[in-house]
Design an enzyme around this catalytic site. Structure first.
Site, PDB file in Angstrom:
ATOM      1  N   ASP A   1      51.591  39.165  39.807  1.00  0.00           N
ATOM      2  CA  ASP A   1      51.587  40.407  38.538  1.00  0.00           C
ATOM      3  C   ASP A   1      52.221  40.497  38.204  1.00  0.00           C
ATOM      4  O   ASP A   1      54.175  39.746  37.985  1.00  0.00           O
ATOM      5  CB  ASP A   1      51.095  41.732  38.845  1.00  0.00           C
ATOM      6  CG  ASP A   1      51.115  43.121  37.178  1.00  0.00           C
ATOM      7  OD1 ASP A   1      49.803  42.322  36.664  1.00  0.00           O
ATOM      8  OD2 ASP A   1      51.678  43.401  37.696  1.00  0.00           O
TER       9      ASP A   1
ATOM     10  N   ASP B   1      52.946  43.257  34.243  1.00  0.00           N
ATOM     11  CA  ASP B   1      53.964  44.158  34.090  1.00  0.00           C
ATOM     12  C   ASP B   1      54.047  45.075  35.042  1.00  0.00           C
ATOM     13  O   ASP B   1      53.043  45.225  35.726  1.00  0.00           O
ATOM     14  CB  ASP B   1      52.434  44.471  32.481  1.00  0.00           C
ATOM     15  CG  ASP B   1      52.791  43.725  31.580  1.00  0.00           C
ATOM     16  OD1 ASP B   1      53.811  43.920  31.073  1.00  0.00           O
ATOM     17  OD2 ASP B   1      51.779  43.583  31.150  1.00  0.00           O
TER      18      ASP B   1
ATOM     19  N   GLU C   1      43.672  54.280  34.146  1.00  0.00           N
ATOM     20  CA  GLU C   1      43.769  53.382  35.090  1.00  0.00           C
ATOM     21  C   GLU C   1      44.708  53.848  36.120  1.00  0.00           C
ATOM     22  O   GLU C   1      44.277  53.666  37.163  1.00  0.00           O
ATOM     23  CB  GLU C   1      44.894  52.105  33.974  1.00  0.00           C
ATOM     24  CG  GLU C   1      45.225  51.167  34.782  1.00  0.00           C
ATOM     25  CD  GLU C   1      46.759  50.128  34.771  1.00  0.00           C
ATOM     26  OE1 GLU C   1      46.515  50.260  33.183  1.00  0.00           O
ATOM     27  OE2 GLU C   1      47.865  49.957  35.150  1.00  0.00           O
TER      28      GLU C   1
ATOM     29  N   SER D   1      41.289  47.496  22.412  1.00  0.00           N
ATOM     30  CA  SER D   1      43.049  46.644  22.057  1.00  0.00           C
ATOM     31  C   SER D   1      43.254  45.608  21.033  1.00  0.00           C
ATOM     32  O   SER D   1      43.617  45.420  20.575  1.00  0.00           O
ATOM     33  CB  SER D   1      43.692  47.573  22.557  1.00  0.00           C
ATOM     34  OG  SER D   1      43.770  46.248  23.563  1.00  0.00           O
TER      35      SER D   1
ATOM     36  N   SER E   1      48.449  38.029  35.289  1.00  0.00           N
ATOM     37  CA  SER E   1      48.527  39.127  34.108  1.00  0.00           C
ATOM     38  C   SER E   1      46.935  39.372  33.348  1.00  0.00           C
ATOM     39  O   SER E   1      47.298  38.484  32.402  1.00  0.00           O
ATOM     40  CB  SER E   1      49.601  39.169  33.616  1.00  0.00           C
ATOM     41  OG  SER E   1      49.991  40.108  32.637  1.00  0.00           O
ATOM     42  N   ALA E   2      47.281  40.799  32.733  1.00  0.00           N
ATOM     43  CA  ALA E   2      45.984  41.328  32.232  1.00  0.00           C
ATOM     44  C   ALA E   2      46.494  41.631  30.831  1.00  0.00           C
ATOM     45  O   ALA E   2      46.289  41.893  30.167  1.00  0.00           O
ATOM     46  CB  ALA E   2      44.928  42.188  33.136  1.00  0.00           C
TER      47      ALA E   2
ATOM     48  N   LYS F   1      40.815  40.442  38.272  1.00  0.00           N
ATOM     49  CA  LYS F   1      42.285  39.163  38.628  1.00  0.00           C
ATOM     50  C   LYS F   1      41.000  38.262  39.474  1.00  0.00           C
ATOM     51  O   LYS F   1      41.640  36.824  39.884  1.00  0.00           O
ATOM     52  CB  LYS F   1      43.106  39.921  38.585  1.00  0.00           C
ATOM     53  CG  LYS F   1      43.809  40.215  37.582  1.00  0.00           C
ATOM     54  CD  LYS F   1      45.403  40.735  37.808  1.00  0.00           C
ATOM     55  CE  LYS F   1      46.347  41.209  36.401  1.00  0.00           C
ATOM     56  NZ  LYS F   1      47.342  41.429  37.643  1.00  0.00           N
TER      57      LYS F   1
ATOM     58  N   ASP G   1      50.773  45.990  41.358  1.00  0.00           N
ATOM     59  CA  ASP G   1      52.086  47.309  40.950  1.00  0.00           C
ATOM     60  C   ASP G   1      49.758  47.821  40.827  1.00  0.00           C
ATOM     61  O   ASP G   1      50.348  49.258  41.292  1.00  0.00           O
ATOM     62  CB  ASP G   1      52.686  47.397  39.889  1.00  0.00           C
ATOM     63  CG  ASP G   1      51.565  47.402  38.301  1.00  0.00           C
ATOM     64  OD1 ASP G   1      51.401  46.568  38.473  1.00  0.00           O
ATOM     65  OD2 ASP G   1      51.133  48.408  37.935  1.00  0.00           O
TER      66      ASP G   1
END
Ligand code: C5P
Length: 289
Positions: free
Chosen positions: A43, A45, A89, A110, A157-158, A206, A231
């Protein structure tokens, strides 16, 4: 480093392991099969990047744009959205099923907001250089060493692909053994952002889009050892499309540590708490490569 030395090295207060025998066994297998059988799935971030640097929370890909030169209304709205959805989250008391609709809401709102900002392609470089996004200490060594042995690295990654590429370019090197799957922006002929190229990747899907519809894992199916790094609990599914024999799952637990540790220890093989480096994965690589 021998397996005994590696296990000793893992015996640190910030390293939590639910089943040491299993971890020892998997590491032994990874060492035995070596770099030719290895692949990495990570991942971005707060896994390859830091959560905290010098006492301050660092930017995620989306935060990079908020810290940049976007209009005030965007920054305010984005902050309000984060204040609403980030606690959801990271709430260990909610199930993934309960979180998914909320995460879809967050990403949809967003990204919709970003589309109203007329972001220019040229501004991304400056947004990143002036942001607080930081690769973890040791990340360049990690990338360079994996390139040296031609080990494929999938960054799933998101976050936002354009930002990820720029962070890596500015703070390290984007090698050709590295592949990014993320939300990539779409730009018009004037270089203004008009939306995103594919359906949203959020932290809990994902497992079902982009990479799993592609032949990425098929093309490297002879690589039967994997180190997966993430994470969030959603990151555990990043490699669902890959059939590997030996998988070591390393989880960075960055926030709400006390409430989440037991759950993370059940899901990840090795849990790293409040560690802003890649020292543990790098030491593992020193044994495997
Ligand atoms: O790379 P990774 O998949 O971890 O990126 C997703 C992260 O981006 C999430 O952990 C989430 O907290 C953050 N995010 C954000 N702002 C958004 C959407 C997601 O900071 N608008």
């Amino acid at each position: 480093m021998t397996i005994e030395k590696m296990m000793e090295f893992l015996n640190q207060p910030n390293v939590h392991i639910g089943d040491p025998d299993h971890v020892k066994h998997v590491i032994e297998q990874l060492i035995q099969y070596g770099p030719d059988k290895l692949q990495i799935v990570a991942d971005f971030d707060r896994t390859l990047t830091k959560y905290i640097h010098k006492g301050h929370v660092c930017a995620t890909c989306h935060n990079v744009l908020e810290e940049g030169s976007l209009p005030e209304f965007y920054k305010e709205e984005a902050r309000t959205l984060r204040d609403t959805y980030f606690p959801i989250e990271t709430n260990p008391k909610l199930s993934i099923e309960e979180k998914i609709p909320k995460m879809i809401e967050w990403w949809t709102k967003s990204h919709g907001l970003l589309e109203t900002c007329e972001i220019s392609r040229d501004s991304i470089q400056h947004c990143v250089s002036s942001s607080t996004a930081k690769l973890r200490d040791g990340c360049s060594w990690f990338f360079d060493e994996l390139k040296k042995y031609e080990v494929p690295v999938l960054i799933f990654s998101a976050g936002i692909g354009d930002i990820i590429e720029e962070v890596i370019k500015q703070q390290s090197t984007m090698h050709d053994n590295m592949h990014i799957v993320s939300n990539y922006m779409k730009f018009n002929e004037e270089g203004k952002m008009t939306g995103f190229q594919q359906a949203i990747i959020h932290i809990y899907n994902k497992n079902e889009n982009a990479i799993h519809d592609s032949d990425y894992f098929q093309n490297i199916e002879h690589r039967t050892s994997m180190i997966l790094m993430g994470d969030s609990l959603g990151d555990l599914h990043m490699a669902d499309g890959a059939e590997v024999d030996h998988k070591l799952k390393i989880g960075f637990l960055n926030s709400r540590v006390e409430e989440s540790l037991e759950l993370y220890k059940k899901k990840y093989d090795i849990v790293l708490v409040e560690d802003e480096t890649l020292d543990i994965p790098n030491n593992l690589l020193r044994s495997i490569l």
